[in-house]
Design a protein around this motif. Structure first.
Motif: not given
Length: 351
Positions: A116, A225, A227-228, A231-232, A256
């Motif tokens: 994002r 936020q 973990d997200e 992952a990216l 997020g």
């Protein structure tokens, strides 16, 4: 795996290269730096230092012949210079530079991986800027697509009057402002075998576009936020076939994590890891490019704060050592300018 006594070449002569050289020595390696003329403080800790232009083919060939592997300490090394090193002899891969050096390409790359970003529009002319402002709205920020760091090459646009600026000759990108509660980084390391390890994230505090402090714990909104964002970051590292330390910066928002930018190198927001983690970002970067097993990235203190020392404040920095478990890093720069990063100090509260 590099054998004991091998030589690691480092493109760039700044404090990050200096700290890489300091991390390489205990592992049995020596570093040789390479950069154009300047305040090359890395030379103070490198075994040797080559002062030459980035496009000096003879100097580059000689430098490469003296190194067992090459890396870099800042992301504005020309891609052609990095590609002058034979494939497999330089880490991270030059493709990482190519991606990160252009803000437009960088955002598109991250979006394809599901990241994002802030709304953005490329701008190459006054007409482009007017159309982009209609699309993005106000407030917005105009940035050069290439170069620029620590707030340089950026223009904040809050009104039509602000938009009446002389556009730089270089291509730019207009980004919409992001409403956020905090800023944070994901600092990870990926080895030659594909193993990845990640350090805890800090809350990053900026003043006038320059990182002022990094604080751990980062607070509940960032922690929710991480973990997200991790992952990216791992997708980015995997896609690039990355080797070494990679940093992605994020805004923590109500929707997020919003990707801001990436740095294909060790990073200012990871300086706290020298004393605050089991293995620092600098040691793990050297381990990665040398083909060694990666070190543990766990945080060894219950609280950590890293603060940059800017400009003339470095002259009185020794006084900071009176304050408990405090560690000073003076980069040894001779050219003292206000706003320039001259060193940093890290304070720990032990577990």
């Amino acid at each position: 795996m590099l054998k004991r006594g091998s030589t690691i070449g480092v493109f760039g002569g700044g404090q990050l290269g200096r700290m890489m050289a300091a991390a390489a020595a205990p592992l049995g390696y020596r570093c040789i730096g390479y950069a154009p003329e300047g305040d090359n403080v890395a030379a103070l800790l490198c075994s040797d230092f080559v002062t030459a232009e980035w496009d000096d083919e003879a100097a580059l060939a000689d430098f490469a012949s003296r190194c067992d592997v090459v890396t870099w300490e800042f992301e504005n090394v020309p891609v052609a210079t990095a590609r002058a090193i034979p494939q497999g002899g330089i880490f991270p891969p030059p493709a990482a530079l190519e991606t990160a050096q252009d803000r437009l390409n960088e955002k598109r790359f991250v979006e394809v991986l599901g990241g994002r970003t802030a709304p953005y529009v490329p701008v190459d002319s006054r007409a482009d800027l007017d159309a982009a402002l209609d699309t993005i709205g106000l407030p917005a920020i105009l940035k050069t697509r290439r170069d620029g760091y620590d707030g340089k090459g950026q223009w904040r646009i809050h009104s039509a009057d602000d938009a009446a600026i002389d556009l730089p000759a270089a291509p730019t990108i207009l980004e919409g402002f992001v409403t956020f509660e905090a800023e944070f980084s994901i600092v990870l390391v990926r080895g030659q075998d594909g193993e990845m390890r990640v350090w805890d994230s800090t809350r990053n505090i900026h003043e006038d576009g320059v990182l002022s402090a990094s604080q751990f714990p980062a607070g509940p909104q960032i922690e929710a936020q991480v973990d997200e964002a991790r992952a990216l970051a791992k997708k980015v590292a995997q896609k690039l076939g990355y080797v070494g330390v990679l940093t992605l910066e994020f805004f923590a928002t109500d929707d997020g994590p919003v990707f801001n930018e990436m740095a294909p190198r060790v990073h200012n927001s990871g300086h706290w890891t020298i004393e605050g983690a089991a293995t620092s970002q600098f040691e793990n970067h050297i381990r990665a490019v040398a083909g060694l097993p990666l070190g543990n990235t766990r945080t060894v203190a219950k609280a950590v704060e890293m603060r940059n020392i800017l400009g003339s404040d470095i002259e009185s920095a020794h006084a900071l050592l009176d304050d408990g478990d405090t560690h000073l890093h003076d980069y040894g720069k001779s050219d003292i300018r206000e706003g320039r990063k001259m060193g940093h100090v890290t304070r720990l509260a032990r577990r």
